[in-house]
Each structure stands twice: as structure tokens, then as C-alpha cells.
Scaffold this motif. Structure first.
Motif, PDB file in Angstrom:
ATOM      1  N   LYS A 166       0.812  -1.211   0.000  1.00  0.00           N
ATOM      2  CA  LYS A 166       0.000   0.000   0.000  1.00  0.00           C
ATOM      3  C   LYS A 166       0.853   1.272   0.000  1.00  0.00           C
ATOM      4  O   LYS A 166       0.512   2.261  -0.665  1.00  0.00           O
ATOM      5  CB  LYS A 166      -0.930   0.011   1.220  1.00  0.00           C
ATOM      6  CG  LYS A 166      -1.957  -1.125   1.240  1.00  0.00           C
ATOM      7  CD  LYS A 166      -2.788  -1.077   2.516  1.00  0.00           C
ATOM      8  CE  LYS A 166      -3.815  -2.208   2.557  1.00  0.00           C
ATOM      9  NZ  LYS A 166      -4.833  -2.065   1.491  1.00  0.00           N
ATOM     10  N   LYS A 193      -2.379   4.471  10.149  1.00  0.00           N
ATOM     11  CA  LYS A 193      -3.645   4.252   9.420  1.00  0.00           C
ATOM     12  C   LYS A 193      -3.555   3.020   8.531  1.00  0.00           C
ATOM     13  O   LYS A 193      -4.485   2.213   8.470  1.00  0.00           O
ATOM     14  CB  LYS A 193      -3.971   5.483   8.582  1.00  0.00           C
ATOM     15  CG  LYS A 193      -5.309   5.409   7.869  1.00  0.00           C
ATOM     16  CD  LYS A 193      -5.591   6.707   7.115  1.00  0.00           C
ATOM     17  CE  LYS A 193      -6.939   6.650   6.397  1.00  0.00           C
ATOM     18  NZ  LYS A 193      -7.206   7.924   5.656  1.00  0.00           N
ATOM     19  N   CYS A 194      -2.414   2.858   7.864  1.00  0.00           N
ATOM     20  CA  CYS A 194      -2.229   1.708   6.977  1.00  0.00           C
ATOM     21  C   CYS A 194      -2.207   0.413   7.782  1.00  0.00           C
ATOM     22  O   CYS A 194      -2.853  -0.569   7.405  1.00  0.00           O
ATOM     23  CB  CYS A 194      -0.937   1.883   6.199  1.00  0.00           C
ATOM     24  SG  CYS A 194      -0.597   0.535   5.040  1.00  0.00           S
ATOM     25  N   HIS A 196      -3.539  -0.153  10.680  1.00  0.00           N
ATOM     26  CA  HIS A 196      -4.890  -0.365  11.207  1.00  0.00           C
ATOM     27  C   HIS A 196      -5.768  -1.045  10.154  1.00  0.00           C
ATOM     28  O   HIS A 196      -6.513  -1.986  10.459  1.00  0.00           O
ATOM     29  CB  HIS A 196      -5.500   0.967  11.634  1.00  0.00           C
ATOM     30  CG  HIS A 196      -6.855   0.849  12.252  1.00  0.00           C
ATOM     31  ND1 HIS A 196      -8.013   0.798  11.499  1.00  0.00           N
ATOM     32  CD2 HIS A 196      -7.249   0.739  13.555  1.00  0.00           C
ATOM     33  CE1 HIS A 196      -9.049   0.691  12.296  1.00  0.00           C
ATOM     34  NE2 HIS A 196      -8.623   0.635  13.544  1.00  0.00           N
ATOM     35  N   LYS A 197      -5.686  -0.600   8.907  1.00  0.00           N
ATOM     36  CA  LYS A 197      -6.492  -1.188   7.834  1.00  0.00           C
ATOM     37  C   LYS A 197      -6.096  -2.638   7.591  1.00  0.00           C
ATOM     38  O   LYS A 197      -6.955  -3.504   7.380  1.00  0.00           O
ATOM     39  CB  LYS A 197      -6.319  -0.376   6.553  1.00  0.00           C
ATOM     40  CG  LYS A 197      -7.031   0.969   6.560  1.00  0.00           C
ATOM     41  CD  LYS A 197      -6.876   1.669   5.216  1.00  0.00           C
ATOM     42  CE  LYS A 197      -7.649   2.978   5.195  1.00  0.00           C
ATOM     43  NZ  LYS A 197      -7.499   3.681   3.880  1.00  0.00           N
ATOM     44  N   ARG A 200      -7.324  -4.720  10.587  1.00  0.00           N
ATOM     45  CA  ARG A 200      -8.788  -4.767  10.610  1.00  0.00           C
ATOM     46  C   ARG A 200      -9.320  -5.760   9.572  1.00  0.00           C
ATOM     47  O   ARG A 200     -10.228  -6.540   9.868  1.00  0.00           O
ATOM     48  CB  ARG A 200      -9.359  -3.372  10.354  1.00  0.00           C
ATOM     49  CG  ARG A 200     -10.870  -3.267  10.559  1.00  0.00           C
ATOM     50  CD  ARG A 200     -11.336  -1.822  10.417  1.00  0.00           C
ATOM     51  NE  ARG A 200     -12.747  -1.700  10.741  1.00  0.00           N
ATOM     52  CZ  ARG A 200     -13.728  -1.942   9.874  1.00  0.00           C
ATOM     53  NH1 ARG A 200     -13.428  -2.313   8.630  1.00  0.00           N
ATOM     54  NH2 ARG A 200     -14.992  -1.816  10.235  1.00  0.00           N
ATOM     55  N   ARG A 201      -8.736  -5.743   8.388  1.00  0.00           N
ATOM     56  CA  ARG A 201      -9.176  -6.668   7.340  1.00  0.00           C
ATOM     57  C   ARG A 201      -8.850  -8.110   7.724  1.00  0.00           C
ATOM     58  O   ARG A 201      -9.661  -9.019   7.527  1.00  0.00           O
ATOM     59  CB  ARG A 201      -8.508  -6.311   6.014  1.00  0.00           C
ATOM     60  CG  ARG A 201      -8.854  -7.276   4.882  1.00  0.00           C
ATOM     61  CD  ARG A 201      -8.357  -6.791   3.540  1.00  0.00           C
ATOM     62  NE  ARG A 201      -8.584  -7.782   2.488  1.00  0.00           N
ATOM     63  CZ  ARG A 201      -9.751  -8.013   1.909  1.00  0.00           C
ATOM     64  NH1 ARG A 201     -10.818  -7.311   2.285  1.00  0.00           N
ATOM     65  NH2 ARG A 201      -9.881  -8.912   0.962  1.00  0.00           N
TER      66      ARG A 201
END
Length: 237
Positions: A166, A193-194, A196-197, A200-201
Motif C-alpha cells: 500500500k 492508518k495503513c 490499522h487497515k 482490521r481486514r
């Protein structure tokens, strides 16, 4: 043994190879998430306690990325505890909203014992600073890019790889004469933020898989009773 001595236990069956892979790479972030919290290991033929030290260091680093420059020790353990619940479908409607808080407050001393060696190491490296209060430590951290890169390096290889897809990667020549793939980090906020994504996924997919497996294994009646008790707790919270 009297009935008062019986306890309800939650257990699972897993291949040791799968357990080690999840601990080191957070492939499903299910077993590794469990082992980031206080557990009692009954039999340890592979020295899982030692292998899990990498998991604890990664969890601490991930939590620090998501925390501000100043926080309390309870905040830290709550953030660590919440990592494996980010994206968990059960948390939307069938879990106690105060679950993380209850886990940390009920086992604060055990969390402290688990993470103390790593906290002391980070303090020695001047990544963290502690000031004691009457009840617990207040902690401050360096939020600069250099420290952020160090925290990202402590994350499991699979998480770093997904972040690199990403944010981009660059090759660095290491002292050992090998190329290392380093995640390109423009800012701490971007890295947090990256990550966390990515987590989370991973948790969302894993929780959906576990929910389906649980329904199939427990059978219709037992699954309905279990889900009803979960929903009841969620509503009460």
C-alpha cells in the motif's frame, strides 16, 4: 471433586505449525491475538512462551503506533488487547462493549508482568519514558519518523509486506550483506492508518471464518443459545 470445583474452559485444537505461523506472521491474527493477552499454558513442548516473545513485541509496537505521545499504562494494555478485536464482526452486535476494559482491569498485574521486559528494553533505548503515579505509570513516547520506522520493523513480516503493497517499499543493504525490504513511511499517521487497515481486514476475515466454523461445530440449538447469550451481554453493556 465437588460441583463447586468445576470450571468452564474454552479450548481449541490446532496444529503446532499453524500456531507458530500465526504467532510469527499474524496470518489470521486469531491465536496470536489470544496469546497477546494473559493465558495459562498447560503443556509447552515447543517453548511457545519463548516464540511468543516476538508476538508480544510486535503487539506492543503496533499499539504504540496507534497511541498518542502521552498515555497511561492501562491505555497501552487496552490498545494491545483491542488489536485482535478490530474488525471483529462479533463486536458489532454480539459482544460486551466494555470487554476490553474488563479484561485489562481484571488482569492488569498479569499484563504488566508479560510486557515489563519489553517496556524496559524500549525505555533503555529511549523510545519510551515513564513517570509513576499512585496507581500506574504515565508513559510518553517519541513520535518521530525514526522511531516510527523502528516500530514498523518490529511488526510481523506478513503485516509489513501488506503495508509495503500500500505504501511502497525500498531495498536497503544490511550489515549482514543482504537486501532488506523497508516500508516507505511518509508520516506516523500514514503508517498507523495503513497498519490499522491491514489488521482490521485480517481480523474481519478471521472472525467471519471462526463464526461459520463455530456454527457448524456447535450445531443449530447450541449455536443459537451461545449467540443469544452473547447478544444479551452486548445489550446489557
Amino acid at each position: 471433586m465437588t460441583s463447586n470445583n468445576w470450571q468452564m474452559l474454552k479450548y481449541g485444537v490446532v496444529r503446532m505449525h499453524d500456531l507458530v505461523q500465526d504467532i510469527l506472521n499474524w496470518e489470521r491474527f486469531y491465536l496470536s491475538g489470544r496469546l497477546q493477552k494473559p493465558v495459562h499454558i498447560l503443556v509447552d513442548n515447543l517453548d511457545i512462551g519463548n516464540v511468543n516473545s516476538a508476538n508480544l513485541r510486535a503487539a506492543l509496537s503496533a499499539a504504540l503506533l496507534l497511541l498518542p505521545s502521552k498515555f497511561t499504562e492501562e491505555d497501552l494494555y487496552s490498545k494491545i488487547c483491542s488489536l485482535s478485536y478490530m474488525g471483529d464482526l462479533r463486536m458489532l452486535f454480539a459482544e460486551d462493549k466494555n470487554k476490553v476494559k474488563k479484561i485489562v482491569q481484571g488482569q492488569f498485574g498479569l499484563f504488566h508482568s508479560m510486557y515489563r521486559p519489553i517496556l524496559q528494553d524500549y525505555e533503555a533505548k529511549e523510545l519510551l519514558r515513564f513517570s509513576s503515579s499512585d496507581y500506574q505509570s504515565n508513559i510518553s513516547q517519541d513520535c518521530g519518523l525514526s522511531v516510527t520506522r523502528s516500530l514498523v520493523r518490529a511488526l510481523p513480516p506478513l503485516v509489513r509486506s501488506k503495508m509495503g503493497m500500500k505504501l511502497g517499499e525500498e531495498k536497503l543493504w544490511s550489515d549482514s550483506g543482504r537486501f532488506l525490504h523497508e516500508v516507505i513511511i511518509g508520516s506516523r499517521e500514514e503508517a498507523a492508518k495503513c497498519m490499522h487497515k491491514v489488521l482490521r481486514r485480517t481480523v474481519m476475515i478471521s472472525s467471519a471464518r471462526q463464526a461459520i466454523s463455530g456454527l457448524l461445530a456447535a450445531g443449530g440449538i447450541n449455536a443459537t443459545r451461545y449467540l443469544a447469550s452473547k447478544v444479551c451481554k452486548a445489550w446489557k453493556s
